[in-house]
Every structure is written in C-alpha cells, then in structure tokens.
Motif scaffolding. Structure first.
Motif, mmCIF file in Angstrom:
data_model
loop_
_atom_site.group_PDB
_atom_site.id
_atom_site.type_symbol
_atom_site.label_atom_id
_atom_site.label_comp_id
_atom_site.label_asym_id
_atom_site.label_seq_id
_atom_site.Cartn_x
_atom_site.Cartn_y
_atom_site.Cartn_z
ATOM 1 N N VAL A 99 54.883 -0.402 63.032
ATOM 2 C CA VAL A 99 55.934 -1.248 62.454
ATOM 3 C C VAL A 99 56.266 -0.761 61.051
ATOM 4 O O VAL A 99 57.444 -0.651 60.689
ATOM 5 N N ALA B 294 57.817 -11.432 56.676
ATOM 6 C CA ALA B 294 58.772 -11.313 57.776
ATOM 7 C C ALA B 294 58.159 -12.025 58.978
ATOM 8 O O ALA B 294 57.282 -11.487 59.662
ATOM 9 N N LYS C 216 57.582 -5.297 56.632
ATOM 10 C CA LYS C 216 57.416 -5.769 58.009
ATOM 11 C C LYS C 216 56.076 -5.311 58.577
ATOM 12 O O LYS C 216 55.444 -6.030 59.352
ATOM 13 N N GLY C 217 55.634 -4.128 58.183
ATOM 14 C CA GLY C 217 54.328 -3.645 58.607
ATOM 15 C C GLY C 217 53.197 -4.510 58.081
ATOM 16 O O GLY C 217 52.250 -4.817 58.806
ATOM 17 N N ALA D 204 59.937 0.235 60.816
ATOM 18 C CA ALA D 204 60.729 -0.904 60.347
ATOM 19 C C ALA D 204 60.582 -1.172 58.856
ATOM 20 O O ALA D 204 61.323 -1.974 58.306
ATOM 21 N N TRP E 181 57.804 -10.500 62.557
ATOM 22 C CA TRP E 181 56.780 -9.463 62.658
ATOM 23 C C TRP E 181 55.379 -10.042 62.511
ATOM 24 O O TRP E 181 54.427 -9.527 63.116
ATOM 25 N N SER F 249 50.617 -2.459 63.437
ATOM 26 C CA SER F 249 51.162 -2.629 62.089
ATOM 27 C C SER F 249 51.544 -1.287 61.460
ATOM 28 O O SER F 249 52.531 -1.197 60.734
ATOM 29 N N LEU G 272 54.799 -11.451 65.954
ATOM 30 C CA LEU G 272 54.632 -10.338 66.895
ATOM 31 C C LEU G 272 53.284 -9.638 66.698
ATOM 32 O O LEU G 272 52.638 -9.243 67.675
ATOM 33 N N GLY G 273 52.867 -9.476 65.452
ATOM 34 C CA GLY G 273 51.557 -8.882 65.183
ATOM 35 C C GLY G 273 50.436 -9.717 65.777
ATOM 36 O O GLY G 273 49.495 -9.188 66.372
ATOM 37 N N SER H 292 53.496 -7.647 57.292
ATOM 38 C CA SER H 292 53.598 -8.917 58.008
ATOM 39 C C SER H 292 52.929 -8.814 59.376
ATOM 40 O O SER H 292 52.194 -9.722 59.796
ATOM 41 N N ALA H 293 53.168 -7.715 60.081
ATOM 42 C CA ALA H 293 52.521 -7.502 61.380
ATOM 43 C C ALA H 293 51.008 -7.394 61.212
ATOM 44 O O ALA H 293 50.244 -7.920 62.038
#
Length: 122
Positions: A30, A100, A38-39, A34, A103, A27, A106-107, A41-42
C-alpha cells in the motif's frame, strides 16, 4: 508449559506470525502504490488485528484442563480480543484523526484473512 498446552500454542502462535507477515507485506505494498500515509494506515489496521490475536493466543495457550475449562478460556480470550480491538480502533480514531480509514480497515481485514489462509493450509 505442558505437552498439551505446547501442542495448542504452536498452531495458535503460527497464525499470529502469519498475520504479522501479511500485515507487513500488505502495508508495504500500500505504501509503495498508494502513498506512505495510506501505508501507515494499513499498517495500523494490521497491527490492531495482530495485537488482538496475540492476546487471544496468550490466553488460550496457557494451561490445560477439561473441555469446560478449555471452552471458557476460548470464550474469555475471544471477549478480551474483541474488547482490545475496539479499544485500539477508538484510540486510533482519537489519536490519529488524519488516518486513511479505508486503508486502516482494509489492513485489519486483510490481516484477519490469515485465519482463512491457515485453514486452507491444514
């Protein structure tokens, strides 16, 4: 905690610690590359994975018994983990509609890879 329960708990909680480390690092990367939204969200996806694994570890680590009891405990722990994961994803969907989603997932997925990393390390 008995010796056998402690023997089970140690590697199980190590996986949870590895997941937490992966979630934080992923995170942060990210967020750095990004963007902060988004971080976060991850990080939320990683936190969902860590929470489920922590509950699993807490259920599995307590007690010992014969093979049937151990199997039932693992099965119950996995069902509780799946339920908690689903509830946390739904709660995130309701409370944070601006997350997001790519993300977030993906996280979760990258954090879940800790199981595979721990198998490679053993």
């Amino acid at each position: 905690m008995s010796d056998s329960a402690a023997g089970i708990a140690r590697p199980v909680f190590r996986i949870v610690a590895l997941q937490l480390t992966i979630a934080v690092l992923f995170s942060a990367l990210v967020a750095l590359f990004a963007g902060l939204e988004k971080g976060w969200s991850a990080a939320t996806g990683g936190a969902i994975a860590v929470a489920g694994s922590l509950v699993y570890a807490l259920i599995v680590a307590r007690g010992n018994g014969d093979a049937k009891a151990i199997f039932r405990r693992h099965f119950r722990a996995e069902m509780v983990k799946v339920f908690i994961t689903a509830v946390l994803f739904i709660t995130t969907l309701v409370l944070f509609p601006s997350a997001a989603w790519l993300w977030l997932i993906l996280g979760f997925a990258v954090t879940t890879l800790a199981y595979w990393f721990s198998l490679l390390a053993s």
